[in-house]
Design a protein around this motif. Structure first.
Motif, PDB file in Angstrom:
ATOM      1  N   ASP A 126       0.812  -1.215   0.000  1.00 18.14           N
ATOM      2  CA  ASP A 126       0.000   0.000   0.000  1.00 18.14           C
ATOM      3  C   ASP A 126       0.844   1.263   0.000  1.00 18.14           C
ATOM      4  O   ASP A 126       0.478   2.275  -0.572  1.00 18.14           O
ATOM      5  CB  ASP A 126      -0.918   0.018   1.228  1.00 18.14           C
ATOM      6  N   SER A 166      -3.236  -5.345  -2.852  1.00 19.16           N
ATOM      7  CA  SER A 166      -3.374  -4.934  -4.245  1.00 19.16           C
ATOM      8  C   SER A 166      -2.095  -5.227  -5.002  1.00 19.16           C
ATOM      9  O   SER A 166      -1.050  -5.491  -4.417  1.00 19.16           O
ATOM     10  CB  SER A 166      -3.700  -3.441  -4.332  1.00 19.16           C
ATOM     11  N   GLU A 207     -12.978 -10.933   0.241  1.00 18.75           N
ATOM     12  CA  GLU A 207     -12.481  -9.581  -0.002  1.00 18.75           C
ATOM     13  C   GLU A 207     -13.637  -8.577   0.076  1.00 18.75           C
ATOM     14  O   GLU A 207     -14.665  -8.749  -0.582  1.00 18.75           O
ATOM     15  CB  GLU A 207     -11.810  -9.490  -1.376  1.00 18.75           C
ATOM     16  N   LYS A 223      -3.528  -1.749 -11.832  1.00 21.52           N
ATOM     17  CA  LYS A 223      -3.584  -1.996 -10.397  1.00 21.52           C
ATOM     18  C   LYS A 223      -4.965  -2.479 -10.015  1.00 21.52           C
ATOM     19  O   LYS A 223      -5.979  -1.900 -10.395  1.00 21.52           O
ATOM     20  CB  LYS A 223      -3.245  -0.739  -9.593  1.00 21.52           C
ATOM     21  N   THR A 224      -5.002  -3.564  -9.236  1.00 20.50           N
ATOM     22  CA  THR A 224      -6.272  -4.101  -8.788  1.00 20.50           C
ATOM     23  C   THR A 224      -6.063  -4.872  -7.488  1.00 20.50           C
ATOM     24  O   THR A 224      -4.947  -5.052  -7.028  1.00 20.50           O
ATOM     25  CB  THR A 224      -6.893  -4.997  -9.880  1.00 20.50           C
ATOM     26  N   ILE A 225      -7.142  -5.347  -6.911  1.00 16.65           N
ATOM     27  CA  ILE A 225      -7.088  -6.151  -5.691  1.00 16.65           C
ATOM     28  C   ILE A 225      -6.848  -7.601  -6.080  1.00 16.65           C
ATOM     29  O   ILE A 225      -7.493  -8.122  -6.987  1.00 16.65           O
ATOM     30  CB  ILE A 225      -8.417  -6.037  -4.910  1.00 16.65           C
ATOM     31  N   SER A 272     -12.055  -8.337  -9.579  1.00 15.97           N
ATOM     32  CA  SER A 272     -11.956  -6.944  -9.159  1.00 15.97           C
ATOM     33  C   SER A 272     -12.023  -5.993 -10.341  1.00 15.97           C
ATOM     34  O   SER A 272     -12.674  -4.946 -10.278  1.00 15.97           O
ATOM     35  CB  SER A 272     -10.657  -6.720  -8.370  1.00 15.97           C
ATOM     36  N   ASP A 311      -8.070   4.114  -5.790  1.00 19.57           N
ATOM     37  CA  ASP A 311      -7.034   3.407  -6.540  1.00 19.57           C
ATOM     38  C   ASP A 311      -7.349   3.282  -8.026  1.00 19.57           C
ATOM     39  O   ASP A 311      -6.545   2.732  -8.790  1.00 19.57           O
ATOM     40  CB  ASP A 311      -6.802   2.009  -5.952  1.00 19.57           C
ATOM     41  N   ALA A 334      -8.204 -10.972  -8.857  1.00 22.26           N
ATOM     42  CA  ALA A 334      -7.821  -9.810  -9.666  1.00 22.26           C
ATOM     43  C   ALA A 334      -8.769  -9.616 -10.844  1.00 22.26           C
ATOM     44  O   ALA A 334      -9.185  -8.494 -11.150  1.00 22.26           O
ATOM     45  CB  ALA A 334      -6.386  -9.973 -10.151  1.00 22.26           C
ATOM     46  N   GLY A 384     -10.262   1.798  -1.805  1.00 18.99           N
ATOM     47  CA  GLY A 384      -9.619   0.793  -2.644  1.00 18.99           C
ATOM     48  C   GLY A 384      -9.875   1.023  -4.114  1.00 18.99           C
ATOM     49  O   GLY A 384      -9.667   2.104  -4.647  1.00 18.99           O
ATOM     50  N   THR A 385     -10.370  -0.010  -4.783  1.00 17.51           N
ATOM     51  CA  THR A 385     -10.606   0.052  -6.221  1.00 17.51           C
ATOM     52  C   THR A 385     -12.005  -0.408  -6.552  1.00 17.51           C
ATOM     53  O   THR A 385     -12.655  -1.082  -5.751  1.00 17.51           O
ATOM     54  CB  THR A 385      -9.581  -0.826  -6.964  1.00 17.51           C
ATOM     55  N   GLU A 415     -14.028  -5.666  -1.145  1.00 18.14           N
ATOM     56  CA  GLU A 415     -14.379  -4.997  -2.403  1.00 18.14           C
ATOM     57  C   GLU A 415     -15.298  -5.856  -3.275  1.00 18.14           C
ATOM     58  O   GLU A 415     -15.960  -5.350  -4.178  1.00 18.14           O
ATOM     59  CB  GLU A 415     -13.112  -4.660  -3.188  1.00 18.14           C
TER      60      GLU A 415
END
Length: 361
Positions: free
Chosen positions: A42, A293, A106, A284-286, A144, A69, A141, A154-155, A108
């Motif tokens: 992070d 991430s 998760e 960029k992703t979770i 997400s 993000d 990923a 976050g994203t 998200e």
């Protein structure tokens, strides 16, 4: 059935972008790799994670949509996501993803993952355990990018109001997989095809020979899924090889990857067997667990972006057939020199506008 695996302590990803050492992902004996990702802490500045250099691009205006993000990432701007989200966010559409596993807890993802109907199609002893195996980060990923919730942290995914059915088609672990990768992926495709509520099926298995259309059994399964009314989307593959159109049409949309400059990614397959391309590097992703991430890429990431686009298309015009959605995505693609051997570059905004214009309502 005895499944053979090749384990390595270090690998250089096919994209030339990501290098992992120590505890590395496994290839099976056929050389299958589900995708490309690497972690980013992070508080870490990553040279692989490219942000817009214009400082004004970092400052979200009151009209800017997106979690922290996502806003400021170069691909957010290039895909014109602010304008895209003025049309829709995938509400009312359902995606199924055949992937290597998911961290279903998760934050998200929880609101948009349909975990009650999750399945592991390769592990007959634990058919609902989709968070095990060698690559649960991969499916996390991909999910997400498609459906992570817009919640101010976050994203968020491109289709952040769509729902996703998490189907684990393979564990890449000989102690868990009771079927080989072709049999398990076929089961996954047919499982999705029998659910009438699913609109879009993403199949994230990749074969060294090319896309999934290189295998006869998988071609037949995808053809049946298309006939059942699903829009099937698959990655072109990360072997940097030319692939031809299959002798038997499956109806699947085959997606290649391009870089930030719009050129074919060095790892992406290409050729007449590829329908469309979009960004597949430095996203960029979770990928989890616990909200971690990272930088994700590969044709799997590109396929996820196209699937999320299709979810928004179905929202603005639910009367479209899978064939019509595929044609719209191809016809509205930008014909660029960098995608001349991959059908064209995805233009989300143009595709959604055309889809909306064809909606009689």
């Amino acid at each position: 059935m005895q499944l053979k695996y090749l384990n390595s302590l270090a690998f250089l990803s096919l994209s030339g972008l990501l290098v992992a050492a120590g505890s590395a992902p496994n290839r099976d004996s056929a050389g299958h790799l589900p995708g490309l990702l690497t972690p980013v802490e992070d508080n870490e500045e990553s040279s692989d994670l490219e942000w817009d250099k214009d400082p004004h691009q970092h400052q979200a205006s009151p009209l800017t949509i997106g979690d922290p993000d996502v806003v400021g990432q170069w691909w957010h701007r290039k895909l014109e996501l602010n304008a895209v989200w003025s049309f829709g966010s995938g509400k009312g559409t359902m995606i199924a993803d055949c992937d290597a596993g998911y961290y279903i807890d998760e934050q998200e993802l929880q609101s948009n993952l349909l975990t009650k109907i999750r399945q592991d199609l390769a592990d007959q002893d634990a058919p609902r355990a989709v968070n095990d195996g060698s690559y649960p980060s991969h499916g996390t990923a991909v999910a997400s990018l498609m459906v992570a919730a817009l919640d101010g942290q976050g994203t968020n995914g491109i289709a952040f109001n769509a729902k996703l059915v998490p189907l684990q088609n393979y564990n890449y672990d000989s102690s868990l997989d009771d079927l080989d990768i072709i049999e398990a992926t076929t089961r996954c495709i047919m499982t999705a095809a029998t659910n009438p509520e699913i609109d879009i099926l993403v199949v994230q298995t990749q074969l060294p020979e090319g896309s999934l259309e290189s295998d006869r059994e998988l071609r037949n399964a995808m053809r049946l899924a298309t006939l059942a009314g699903l829009l099937v989307i698959i990655p072109a593959g990360n072997s940097a090889r030319e692939i031809d159109e299959p002798q038997v049409a499956t109806g699947a949309l085959v997606v290649g990857a391009i870089n930030r400059q719009g050129d074919r990614s060095i790892f992406s397959n290409y050729g007449p067997g590829v329908d469309l391309a979009t960004y597949g590097e430095n996203l960029k992703t979770i990928f989890g667990p616990d909200g971690r991430s990272g930088v994700f890429g590969g044709t799997a990431a590109a396929a996820a972006i196209v699937a999320a686009t299709a979810a928004i298309i179905y929202e603005v015009n639910p009367q479209l057939t899978p064939g019509e959605v595929k044609r719209i995505l191809k016809l509205t693609s930008d014909q660029t020199s960098g995608t001349a051997d991959m059908g064209g570059a995805l233009n989300i905004l143009k595709a959604i506008r055309v889809a909306k214009e064809r909606n009689p309502n």
